[in-house]
Motif scaffolding. Structure first.
Motif, PDB file in Angstrom:
ATOM      1  N   UNK B 190       0.247 -51.595 -35.158  1.00 33.08           N
ATOM      2  CA  UNK B 190       0.943 -51.163 -36.362  1.00 33.08           C
ATOM      3  C   UNK B 190       2.125 -50.264 -36.009  1.00 33.08           C
ATOM      4  N   UNK B 191       1.910 -49.445 -34.993  1.00 27.69           N
ATOM      5  CA  UNK B 191       2.985 -48.542 -34.572  1.00 27.69           C
ATOM      6  C   UNK B 191       4.160 -49.344 -34.017  1.00 27.69           C
ATOM      7  N   UNK B 192       3.833 -50.320 -33.186  1.00 24.05           N
ATOM      8  CA  UNK B 192       4.870 -51.200 -32.637  1.00 24.05           C
ATOM      9  C   UNK B 192       5.665 -51.841 -33.762  1.00 24.05           C
ATOM     10  N   UNK B 193       4.937 -52.291 -34.759  1.00 27.89           N
ATOM     11  CA  UNK B 193       5.561 -52.948 -35.898  1.00 27.89           C
ATOM     12  C   UNK B 193       6.505 -51.987 -36.604  1.00 27.89           C
ATOM     13  N   UNK B 194       6.039 -50.742 -36.816  1.00 27.44           N
ATOM     14  CA  UNK B 194       6.867 -49.791 -37.574  1.00 27.44           C
ATOM     15  C   UNK B 194       8.023 -49.279 -36.742  1.00 27.44           C
TER      16      UNK B 194
END
Ligand SMILES: Nc1ncnc2c1ncn2[C@@H]1O[C@H](COP(=O)(O)OP(=O)(O)OP(=O)(O)O)[C@@H](O)[C@H]1O
Ligand SMILES: [Mg+2]
Lengths: 270, 285
Positions: B190-194
């Motif tokens: 999710x962090x990568x995505x954000x």
């Protein structure tokens, strides 16, 4: 891609050949292969062809499916034809420089090609119509007399059935690992021989690891279910000859007589 | 800039076509995925999820139909599938089975090396990727075969992350992990995505996971794409999902029961945090 190899596969359908006892099919295949090397002329050829095509018809396996299995041996076939064609000494019927084709060469090339093709079709017909389990059951029963001279028949049959069972699993696994490595940019196609061989490492290492893991699991599962070899072991589906099977054996005897007779006729008229 | 990153146009796929074990795994799939979306892909076992995602990086070629990546037909004559695979990273179901190198670090650097990066850049990417998935430095020189199942999974995910794909597809990345491991990995994704804005496609059987992270859901049923909507809308159709051996998150059911019992709450709730807020609100009303 890898799945296109059809040799050794089972083709599930309903046919008289599928219902036949595996022992009949094993003996039949053996006889058929022997008969391929018995005939030498046209008569024998006709007998064998009629027999083979009748069996194909009876098996209800689509012809297309059978032919597809031949692709795998195409190279071998071409080699055989090539060597027989050019390297058989005899009366030349065609000469161009150092290339000579003799009548004998042509004959033997033709016969070898036919024999090889029939050999593959004949033996794959057996696997198309017999599940690996039936096959090993049949083999075990056929070879049982050898048990008296201390041949581990049951163990051999068990090993065979496990090996056969593992072929499709390993093919599937190969396919999966190949895809996974391609997703990481692996390239299995381009490059020279050394580069190609090296590119196989990412495929072969996981494949071996998984094969050993599976073997381990299987051994454990067998032990957990108290497997302890063939002694005193009974079968869930014991093999018993039925009417069709005797009919099958009868047909085989007739076929053998026909081939031997054709051989004798050849000897008399030639 | 093209917004539609991946487009499927009437895609069909048949396994073992022309034989007796023929299987129509994908039936007339049409969809488009925008850049930067977080997509969840759900469906019953054998519904065709894995087959679908393997089309996205060209590992499987559609029996019929077209697939476009950034506006280009990936089956086009001069389209380089190798390049596509460097942009669309796919982490397979049980990726730990693809480890092969002698050390963890070497295994992760396999992907970057295949991209033809220089040594330093490749090492940097591998190093960072391992950090992202939470593999400590003490394990860099361990043999990947000595690791635990969950650690292997992390290493395998790092192997794909290190290629810096524009689209990251994860096929059941958390199956068989402990709850903490699962949350860790999903948090990192999710962090990568954000942070880097990459497109994520997450295949999973956990409705809770998907409710927590995905903006949009694709629902497969027997090879057909039956829903393609925002997460909340999909879960509000939970009766239909149940017909397909799927379900909504537990809290959605809870809210529906509360509503039946006369507590005034919204039922389109999918995560625990939302449910808590909604119940407090409902009790106050
Ligand atoms: N290599 C293959 N050969 C033949 N059929 C296959 C193959 N792989 C998958 N299938 C079939 O295609 C269909 C879809 O399979 P797929 O693996 O895409 O399902 P899935 O949705 O990923 O399931 P799961 O949730 O179990 O991972 C299934 O019916 C399966 O039996
Ligand atoms: Mg799957």
């Amino acid at each position: 891609m890898i799945r296109d190899i059809t040799i050794g596969q089972y083709y599930p359908t309903e046919s008289i050949l599928h219902r036949l006892d595996p022992r009949v099919k094993l003996v039949g295949t053996l006889l058929f292969i022997v008969s391929l090397f018995l005939f030498r002329s046209f008569f024998g050829y006709i007998a064998v062809t009629i027999f083979l095509f009748t069996v194909i018809k009876l098996s209800k396996v689509p012809f297309r499916f059978i032919i597809r299995g031949l692709k795998a041996i195409l190279i071998l076939l071409l080699f055989t034809v090539f060597f027989n064609l050019f390297l058989t000494p005899g009366d030349p019927i065609f000469e161009l420089g150092f290339i000579k084709i003799s009548e004998e060469g042509l004959r033997s090339a033709g016969f070898m090609a036919i024999r090889l093709t029939y050999l593959i079709i004949g033996s794959s017909l057996m696997t198309f119509t017999t599940t690996p389990n039936q096959l090993t059951d049949g083999l075990e029963k056929l070879l049982r007399p050898l048990g008296r001279i201390k041949v581990p028949v049951h163990e051999i049959a068990m090993m065979m059935s496990i090996a056969l069972r593992f072929i499709p699993i390993l093919l599937e696994e190969t396919d999966k690992i190949m895809k996974a490595q391609m997703a990481r940019g692996a390239d299995f196609e381009s490059g020279g021989l050394i580069k190609k061989a090296k590119s196989l490492i990412p495929l072969l290492v996981p494949l071996f690891v998984s094969a050993f893991r599976r073997a381990n699991d299987l051994a454990m599962a067998m032990e957990a279910r108290c497997y302890r070899g063939g002694d005193g072991r009974t079968k869930m589906k014991p093999l018993k000859y039925k009417g069709v099977d005797f009919f099958g054996y009868g047909t085989l005897v007739l076929y053998l007589v026909a081939v031997i007779a054709s051989r004798m006729v050849e000897n008399i008229i030639m | 800039m093209i917004r539609m990153q991946i487009v499927f146009d009437h895609v069909n796929y048949i396994y073992s076509g022309g034989t007796s074990h023929e299987r129509h795994a994908l039936k007339d799939i049409n969809l488009s995925i925008d850049k930067g979306e977080f997509i969840g892909l759900i469906g019953h076992t054998g519904s065709g999820k894995s087959t679908l995602v393997q089309h996205m990086n060209g590992l499987v070629k559609a029996t019929s139909g077209h697939i476009y990546f950034n506006g280009e037909d990936i089956y086009g004559r001069d389209y380089s599938l190798k390049k596509l695979r460097s942009k669309v990273g796919l982490v397979f179901q049980y990726p730990e089975h693809q480890l092969f190198e002698t050390t963890v670090f070497k295994d992760v650097i396999f992907g970057p090396n295949n991209l033809g990066l220089d040594k330093l850049e490749a090492e940097l990417r591998a190093y960072n990727a391992l950090k992202v998935v939470g593999i400590g430095e003490d394990l860099l020189d361990a043999s990947p075969f000595e690791l635990s199942g969950g650690q292997k999974r992390r290493v395998a995910i790092a192997g794909v992350l290190a290629m810096h794909p524009e689209v990251l597809i994860l096929d059941e990345p958390t199956a068989g992990l402990d709850p903490k491991g699962r949350d860790d990995i999903l948090e990192q994704i999710d962090k990568l995505h954000k942070v880097s804005g990459i497109t994520i496609i997450l295949v999973t059987h956990s409705m809770e996971d998907i409710a927590n992270y995905a903006d949009k859901l694709l629902v497969m049923n027997h090879g057909e794409l039956v829903m393609n909507q925002p997460t909340k809308e999909v879960f509000s159709r939970y009766k239909e999902l149940e017909q397909m051996d799927l379900a909504a998150p537990q809290v959605t059911y809870l809210m529906n029961i509360l509503k039946e019992k006369g507590i005034d709450v919204e039922t389109d709730v999918t995560t625990v945090a939302e449910a808590r807020d909604e119940i407090i609100k409902g009790l106050k009303r």
